[in-house]
Design a protein around this motif. Structure first.
Motif, PDB file in Angstrom:
ATOM      1  N   LYS A  28       0.848  -1.187   0.000  1.00 32.13           N
ATOM      2  CA  LYS A  28       0.000   0.000   0.000  1.00 32.13           C
ATOM      3  C   LYS A  28       0.888   1.243   0.000  1.00 32.13           C
ATOM      4  CE  LYS A  28      -3.990   2.078   2.181  1.00 32.13           C
ATOM      5  NZ  LYS A  28      -5.037   1.871   3.189  1.00 32.13           N
ATOM      6  N   PRO A  29       0.823   2.044  -1.057  1.00 34.28           N
ATOM      7  CA  PRO A  29       1.691   3.220  -1.129  1.00 34.28           C
ATOM      8  C   PRO A  29       1.257   4.308  -0.156  1.00 34.28           C
ATOM      9  CG  PRO A  29       0.233   3.133  -3.031  1.00 34.28           C
ATOM     10  CD  PRO A  29       0.001   1.881  -2.249  1.00 34.28           C
ATOM     11  N   ILE A  30       2.226   4.791   0.614  1.00 40.79           N
ATOM     12  CA  ILE A  30       2.025   5.875   1.577  1.00 40.79           C
ATOM     13  C   ILE A  30       3.291   6.722   1.554  1.00 40.79           C
ATOM     14  CG2 ILE A  30       1.672   6.464   4.006  1.00 40.79           C
ATOM     15  CD1 ILE A  30       0.425   3.653   4.351  1.00 40.79           C
ATOM     16  N   PHE A  31       3.121   8.043   1.525  1.00 39.92           N
ATOM     17  CA  PHE A  31       4.300   8.899   1.588  1.00 39.92           C
ATOM     18  C   PHE A  31       3.992  10.177   2.360  1.00 39.92           C
ATOM     19  CE2 PHE A  31       2.021  10.654  -1.912  1.00 39.92           C
ATOM     20  CZ  PHE A  31       2.338  12.002  -1.947  1.00 39.92           C
ATOM     21  N   ASP A  32       5.041  10.757   2.942  1.00 38.28           N
ATOM     22  CA  ASP A  32       4.958  12.021   3.663  1.00 38.28           C
ATOM     23  C   ASP A  32       6.298  12.720   3.461  1.00 38.28           C
ATOM     24  OD1 ASP A  32       4.258  14.114   5.344  1.00 38.28           O
ATOM     25  OD2 ASP A  32       4.569  12.978   7.190  1.00 38.28           O
ATOM     26  N   ILE A  52       6.642   4.491   1.691  1.00 39.42           N
ATOM     27  CA  ILE A  52       6.408   3.055   1.548  1.00 39.42           C
ATOM     28  C   ILE A  52       6.104   2.755   0.084  1.00 39.42           C
ATOM     29  CG2 ILE A  52       4.899   1.131   2.180  1.00 39.42           C
ATOM     30  CD1 ILE A  52       4.548   2.550   4.916  1.00 39.42           C
ATOM     31  N   GLY A  53       6.907   1.908  -0.501  1.00 39.79           N
ATOM     32  CA  GLY A  53       6.787   1.570  -1.911  1.00 39.79           C
ATOM     33  C   GLY A  53       7.680   2.409  -2.808  1.00 39.79           C
ATOM     34  N   SER A  54       8.311   3.450  -2.256  1.00 43.03           N
ATOM     35  CA  SER A  54       9.219   4.335  -3.019  1.00 43.03           C
ATOM     36  C   SER A  54       8.549   4.906  -4.264  1.00 43.03           C
ATOM     37  CB  SER A  54      10.500   3.590  -3.402  1.00 43.03           C
ATOM     38  OG  SER A  54      11.176   3.152  -2.244  1.00 43.03           O
ATOM     39  N   ASN A  55       7.293   5.315  -4.151  1.00 45.96           N
ATOM     40  CA  ASN A  55       6.554   5.849  -5.292  1.00 45.96           C
ATOM     41  C   ASN A  55       6.611   7.363  -5.399  1.00 45.96           C
ATOM     42  OD1 ASN A  55       5.385   3.255  -6.226  1.00 45.96           O
ATOM     43  ND2 ASN A  55       4.575   3.283  -4.160  1.00 45.96           N
ATOM     44  N   TYR A  56       7.160   8.036  -4.376  1.00 50.95           N
ATOM     45  CA  TYR A  56       7.393   9.480  -4.465  1.00 50.95           C
ATOM     46  C   TYR A  56       8.848   9.689  -4.848  1.00 50.95           C
ATOM     47  CZ  TYR A  56       8.155  14.307  -3.706  1.00 50.95           C
ATOM     48  OH  TYR A  56       8.506  15.619  -3.927  1.00 50.95           O
ATOM     49  N   SER A  57       9.097  10.574  -5.816  1.00 51.06           N
ATOM     50  CA  SER A  57      10.448  10.848  -6.287  1.00 51.06           C
ATOM     51  C   SER A  57      10.931  12.211  -5.800  1.00 51.06           C
ATOM     52  CB  SER A  57      10.496  10.830  -7.819  1.00 51.06           C
ATOM     53  OG  SER A  57      11.741  11.323  -8.272  1.00 51.06           O
ATOM     54  N   THR A  58      12.062  12.235  -5.102  1.00 47.28           N
ATOM     55  CA  THR A  58      12.671  13.494  -4.675  1.00 47.28           C
ATOM     56  C   THR A  58      13.434  14.156  -5.822  1.00 47.28           C
ATOM     57  OG1 THR A  58      14.623  12.305  -3.879  1.00 47.28           O
ATOM     58  CG2 THR A  58      12.890  12.770  -2.257  1.00 47.28           C
ATOM     59  N   PHE A 147       3.726  17.620   1.758  1.00 42.76           N
ATOM     60  CA  PHE A 147       2.878  16.912   0.803  1.00 42.76           C
ATOM     61  C   PHE A 147       2.817  15.463   1.257  1.00 42.76           C
ATOM     62  CE2 PHE A 147       3.186  15.139  -3.835  1.00 42.76           C
ATOM     63  CZ  PHE A 147       1.807  14.911  -3.902  1.00 42.76           C
ATOM     64  N   HIS A 148       1.630  14.908   1.343  1.00 44.09           N
ATOM     65  CA  HIS A 148       1.518  13.497   1.670  1.00 44.09           C
ATOM     66  C   HIS A 148       0.295  12.884   1.008  1.00 44.09           C
ATOM     67  CE1 HIS A 148      -0.231  15.556   5.327  1.00 44.09           C
ATOM     68  NE2 HIS A 148      -1.266  14.881   4.907  1.00 44.09           N
ATOM     69  N   GLY A 149       0.304  11.554   0.959  1.00 42.94           N
ATOM     70  CA  GLY A 149      -0.811  10.856   0.343  1.00 42.94           C
ATOM     71  C   GLY A 149      -0.733   9.366   0.564  1.00 42.94           C
ATOM     72  N   TYR A 150      -1.851   8.716   0.224  1.00 42.47           N
ATOM     73  CA  TYR A 150      -1.918   7.272   0.370  1.00 42.47           C
ATOM     74  C   TYR A 150      -3.094   6.708  -0.401  1.00 42.47           C
ATOM     75  CZ  TYR A 150      -5.134   8.803   4.051  1.00 42.47           C
ATOM     76  OH  TYR A 150      -6.127   9.436   4.753  1.00 42.47           O
TER      77      TYR A 150
END
Length: 153
Positions: A28-32, A52-58, A147-150
């Protein structure tokens, strides 16, 4: 165990129930994320708290959906030290998402206007979301610009 197939047509474990009945969602993708620099345009948040899942790119500021579904996203910031109007929105695949939905901070106040914008959106595999500071400038502090999402479902 329930799974799905990702864009590479590889089966991914989406849901697991162990012998004790505990349910986990390992994919489950989660990022903050946050940013410590003032700026405008597409924001590239470079401080990662959770990804989680490394789906956000810096590198490019994109959250890329690894699975199709309905997602929740939120962003917040404080207006930079000037009296200009500041506006922020979400972009989906490089285009304004819900063009009428934005966060606007009026002109006149030089510093300290805070704002938050949240959306729920359905994404296909490979769709991406970015934060666009398309007018004015954010202060850029990891305490105030994030910025965050899930994945919801």
């Amino acid at each position: 165990t329930l799974g799905h197939y990702n864009s590479a047509n590889t089966e991914v474990q989406a849901l697991h129930i162990n012998e004790s009945g505990i349910v986990t969602e390992p994919q489950k993708p989660i990022f903050d994320v946050a940013i410590g620099a003032a700026g405008s345009g597409v924001r590239v948040f470079n401080v990662v708290y959770v990804n989680i899942g490394s789906n956000y790119s810096t590198t490019n500021g994109k959250f890329t959906a690894p699975v199709a579904g309905t997602y929740f996203f939120q962003t917040a910031f404080i207006k930079n030290n000037n009296a200009n109007v500041a506006r922020r929105r979400f972009n989906k695949n490089g285009t304004a998402l819900y063009s009428s939905r934005q966060m606007r901070m009026d002109s006149g106040q030089a510093y300290g206007d805070p704002g938050t914008l949240a959306v729920i959106v359905t994404l296909a595999v490979g769709d991406y979301i970015q934060v666009d500071q398309y007018a004015g400038e954010s202060l850029g502090s990891v305490s105030y610009d994030y910025f965050h999402g899930y994945l919801i479902a």
